[in-house]
Design a protein around this motif. Structure first.
Motif, PDB file in Angstrom:
ATOM      1  N   ASP A   1      -8.234  -4.850 -13.412  1.00  0.00           N
ATOM      2  CA  ASP A   1      -8.102  -3.934 -14.514  1.00  0.00           C
ATOM      3  C   ASP A   1      -6.316  -3.352 -14.687  1.00  0.00           C
ATOM      4  OD1 ASP A   1     -10.834  -3.888 -15.020  1.00  0.00           O
ATOM      5  OD2 ASP A   1     -11.068  -1.636 -13.756  1.00  0.00           O
ATOM      6  N   TYR A   2      -5.525  -3.805 -13.789  1.00  0.00           N
ATOM      7  CA  TYR A   2      -4.088  -4.041 -13.887  1.00  0.00           C
ATOM      8  C   TYR A   2      -3.387  -4.881 -14.450  1.00  0.00           C
ATOM      9  CZ  TYR A   2      -6.552   0.396 -11.922  1.00  0.00           C
ATOM     10  OH  TYR A   2      -7.189   1.630 -11.340  1.00  0.00           O
ATOM     11  N   ASP A   3      -2.430  -4.402 -14.989  1.00  0.00           N
ATOM     12  CA  ASP A   3      -0.901  -5.565 -14.907  1.00  0.00           C
ATOM     13  C   ASP A   3      -0.114  -5.261 -13.442  1.00  0.00           C
ATOM     14  OD1 ASP A   3      -1.355  -5.209 -17.881  1.00  0.00           O
ATOM     15  OD2 ASP A   3      -1.045  -3.477 -17.917  1.00  0.00           O
ATOM     16  N   LEU A   4      -0.141  -3.998 -12.919  1.00  0.00           N
ATOM     17  CA  LEU A   4       1.028  -4.521 -11.646  1.00  0.00           C
ATOM     18  C   LEU A   4      -0.152  -3.639 -10.635  1.00  0.00           C
ATOM     19  CD1 LEU A   4       3.837  -4.017  -9.793  1.00  0.00           C
ATOM     20  CD2 LEU A   4       3.769  -1.897 -10.731  1.00  0.00           C
ATOM     21  N   LEU A   5      -0.232  -3.965  -9.152  1.00  0.00           N
ATOM     22  CA  LEU A   5      -0.955  -4.309  -8.485  1.00  0.00           C
ATOM     23  C   LEU A   5       0.463  -3.413  -7.151  1.00  0.00           C
ATOM     24  CD1 LEU A   5      -3.327  -6.579  -8.123  1.00  0.00           C
ATOM     25  CD2 LEU A   5      -3.551  -5.242  -9.484  1.00  0.00           C
ATOM     26  N   LEU A   6       0.225  -2.265  -6.894  1.00  0.00           N
ATOM     27  CA  LEU A   6       0.511  -1.886  -5.345  1.00  0.00           C
ATOM     28  C   LEU A   6      -0.313  -1.581  -4.160  1.00  0.00           C
ATOM     29  CD1 LEU A   6       2.344  -0.893  -7.499  1.00  0.00           C
ATOM     30  CD2 LEU A   6       2.958   0.862  -6.320  1.00  0.00           C
ATOM     31  N   LEU A   7      -0.357  -2.973  -3.362  1.00  0.00           N
ATOM     32  CA  LEU A   7      -0.892  -2.860  -2.408  1.00  0.00           C
ATOM     33  C   LEU A   7      -0.902  -2.915  -1.070  1.00  0.00           C
ATOM     34  CD1 LEU A   7      -2.197  -6.809  -3.246  1.00  0.00           C
ATOM     35  CD2 LEU A   7      -3.291  -4.987  -4.177  1.00  0.00           C
ATOM     36  N   GLY A   8      -1.343  -1.652   0.044  1.00  0.00           N
ATOM     37  CA  GLY A   8      -1.008  -1.409   0.776  1.00  0.00           C
ATOM     38  C   GLY A   8      -1.909  -1.728   2.806  1.00  0.00           C
ATOM     39  N   SER A   9      -1.245  -1.982   3.411  1.00  0.00           N
ATOM     40  CA  SER A   9      -2.107  -1.477   4.771  1.00  0.00           C
ATOM     41  C   SER A   9      -0.910  -1.436   5.775  1.00  0.00           C
ATOM     42  CB  SER A   9      -2.168  -2.769   4.852  1.00  0.00           C
ATOM     43  OG  SER A   9      -2.972  -3.233   5.874  1.00  0.00           O
ATOM     44  N   SER A  10      -2.251  -0.513   7.186  1.00  0.00           N
ATOM     45  CA  SER A  10      -1.783  -0.849   8.150  1.00  0.00           C
ATOM     46  C   SER A  10      -1.097  -2.115   8.519  1.00  0.00           C
ATOM     47  CB  SER A  10      -2.008   0.961   8.496  1.00  0.00           C
ATOM     48  OG  SER A  10      -3.024   0.204   9.039  1.00  0.00           O
ATOM     49  N   THR A  11      -0.776  -1.934   9.731  1.00  0.00           N
ATOM     50  CA  THR A  11      -0.822  -3.436  10.801  1.00  0.00           C
ATOM     51  C   THR A  11      -1.176  -2.620  12.386  1.00  0.00           C
ATOM     52  OG1 THR A  11       0.780  -4.059   9.618  1.00  0.00           O
ATOM     53  CG2 THR A  11       0.477  -5.008  11.714  1.00  0.00           C
ATOM     54  N   TRP A  12      -1.866  -3.523  12.611  1.00  0.00           N
ATOM     55  CA  TRP A  12      -2.980  -2.879  13.708  1.00  0.00           C
ATOM     56  C   TRP A  12      -3.361  -4.189  15.071  1.00  0.00           C
ATOM     57  CZ3 TRP A  12      -5.257   1.418  14.939  1.00  0.00           C
ATOM     58  CH2 TRP A  12      -4.819   2.796  13.316  1.00  0.00           C
ATOM     59  N   GLY A  13      -3.011  -4.365  16.205  1.00  0.00           N
ATOM     60  CA  GLY A  13      -3.152  -4.496  16.981  1.00  0.00           C
ATOM     61  C   GLY A  13      -2.136  -5.801  17.532  1.00  0.00           C
ATOM     62  N   ASN A  14      -2.519  -7.325  17.024  1.00  0.00           N
ATOM     63  CA  ASN A  14      -1.629  -8.184  17.370  1.00  0.00           C
ATOM     64  C   ASN A  14      -0.823  -8.186  16.022  1.00  0.00           C
ATOM     65  OD1 ASN A  14      -1.352  -8.358  20.224  1.00  0.00           O
ATOM     66  ND2 ASN A  14      -2.821  -9.598  20.310  1.00  0.00           N
ATOM     67  N   GLY A  15      -0.626  -7.639  15.441  1.00  0.00           N
ATOM     68  CA  GLY A  15      -0.119  -7.829  13.802  1.00  0.00           C
ATOM     69  C   GLY A  15      -1.078  -7.835  12.469  1.00  0.00           C
ATOM     70  N   ASP A  16      -2.301  -6.956  13.173  1.00  0.00           N
ATOM     71  CA  ASP A  16      -3.562  -7.450  12.415  1.00  0.00           C
ATOM     72  C   ASP A  16      -3.437  -6.709  10.838  1.00  0.00           C
ATOM     73  OD1 ASP A  16      -4.535  -9.381  13.955  1.00  0.00           O
ATOM     74  OD2 ASP A  16      -5.709  -7.770  15.158  1.00  0.00           O
ATOM     75  N   LEU A  17      -4.249  -6.986   9.358  1.00  0.00           N
ATOM     76  CA  LEU A  17      -4.497  -6.027   8.930  1.00  0.00           C
ATOM     77  C   LEU A  17      -4.870  -4.882   9.090  1.00  0.00           C
ATOM     78  CD1 LEU A  17      -5.146  -8.969   5.887  1.00  0.00           C
ATOM     79  CD2 LEU A  17      -3.537  -7.469   5.869  1.00  0.00           C
ATOM     80  N   GLN A  18      -5.365  -3.917   8.535  1.00  0.00           N
ATOM     81  CA  GLN A  18      -5.845  -2.417   8.491  1.00  0.00           C
ATOM     82  C   GLN A  18      -7.595  -3.191   8.056  1.00  0.00           C
ATOM     83  OE1 GLN A  18      -8.324  -1.000   6.473  1.00  0.00           O
ATOM     84  NE2 GLN A  18      -8.590   0.768   7.523  1.00  0.00           N
ATOM     85  N   ASP A  19      -8.373  -3.910   9.102  1.00  0.00           N
ATOM     86  CA  ASP A  19     -10.223  -4.316   9.250  1.00  0.00           C
ATOM     87  C   ASP A  19     -11.071  -3.654   7.887  1.00  0.00           C
ATOM     88  OD1 ASP A  19     -10.119  -3.709  12.095  1.00  0.00           O
ATOM     89  OD2 ASP A  19     -11.163  -2.056  12.192  1.00  0.00           O
ATOM     90  N   ASP A  20     -10.652  -2.963   6.964  1.00  0.00           N
ATOM     91  CA  ASP A  20     -10.850  -2.716   5.316  1.00  0.00           C
ATOM     92  C   ASP A  20     -10.531  -3.660   4.509  1.00  0.00           C
ATOM     93  OD1 ASP A  20     -12.857  -0.559   6.305  1.00  0.00           O
ATOM     94  OD2 ASP A  20     -10.863   0.909   5.988  1.00  0.00           O
ATOM     95  N   TRP A  21      -9.150  -4.463   4.685  1.00  0.00           N
ATOM     96  CA  TRP A  21      -8.658  -5.656   3.803  1.00  0.00           C
ATOM     97  C   TRP A  21      -9.568  -6.896   4.450  1.00  0.00           C
ATOM     98  CZ3 TRP A  21      -5.661  -5.812  -0.235  1.00  0.00           C
ATOM     99  CH2 TRP A  21      -4.839  -4.749  -0.681  1.00  0.00           C
TER     100      TRP A  21
END
Length: 174
Positions: free
Chosen positions: A45-65
């Motif tokens: 639905d979008y032309d520009l996607l702003l994608l954000g995640s926190s970093t966890w553990g040993n440099g991992d993505l946030q779980d929901d990602w």
């Protein structure tokens, strides 16, 4: 240009940053999407996607990602721009905001155009996969150790994105 913000947040910090970005960019909150409650097809639905995640553990993505990213990395996003942001703790000096680097690497094959590279000079970490060729592939936020720098970083990044996207729109009309 229609902008959608997609974020994964465990403690609420990345969510807060997503809302702050929306307000700075005058994006209605209906265009903010928690990836835990969103479908990958919504990025269409979008032309520009702003994608954000926190970093966890040993440099991992946030779980929901993980599931959401698996769903969008197979899409053809040639007509999209992607700007990345992430939250982390610079005291984790060898994995600071690695989630941003993970998003960047995994989304390369989608054909999307990345924007919003950020200067690495104002940070104190040793290694991050979010640093590519001396630049950060997106905005990195450290609300743990440097919350006083967040507002300036957000404002600077929004202006940078606006300038880059204005240039991209002008280029597209040539």
């Amino acid at each position: 240009m229609k902008i959608g913000i997609f974020y994964g947040s465990t403690t609420g910090i990345t969510e807060s940053v997503a809302y702050r970005l929306a307000d700075l960019m005058h994006i209605d909150h209906e265009h903010l999407h928690d990836v835990a409650r969103s479908e990958p097809s919504e990025v269409g639905d979008y032309d520009l996607l702003l994608l954000g995640s926190s970093t966890w553990g040993n440099g991992d993505l946030q779980d929901d990602w993980y599931d959401f990213l698996t769903g969008i990395e197979v899409l053809d996003l040639h007509d999209k721009h992607i700007a990345l942001f992430g939250c982390g703790d610079q005291s984790m000096c060898d994995t600071f905001c690695n989630a941003v680097g993970t998003l960047y690497r995994r989304l390369q094959k989608t054909g999307a155009r990345f924007c919003g590279a950020f200067e690495a000079g104002d940070y104190t970490f040793e290694h991050s996969t979010a640093r590519v060729d001396g630049h950060l592939v997106g905005l990195l936020i450290d609300e743990v150790n440097e919350p006083e720098k967040t507002e300036h970083r957000l404002n600077y990044w929004v202006k940078l994105l606006q300038k880059e996207l204005k240039g991209a729109r002008a280029e597209a009309t040539l």
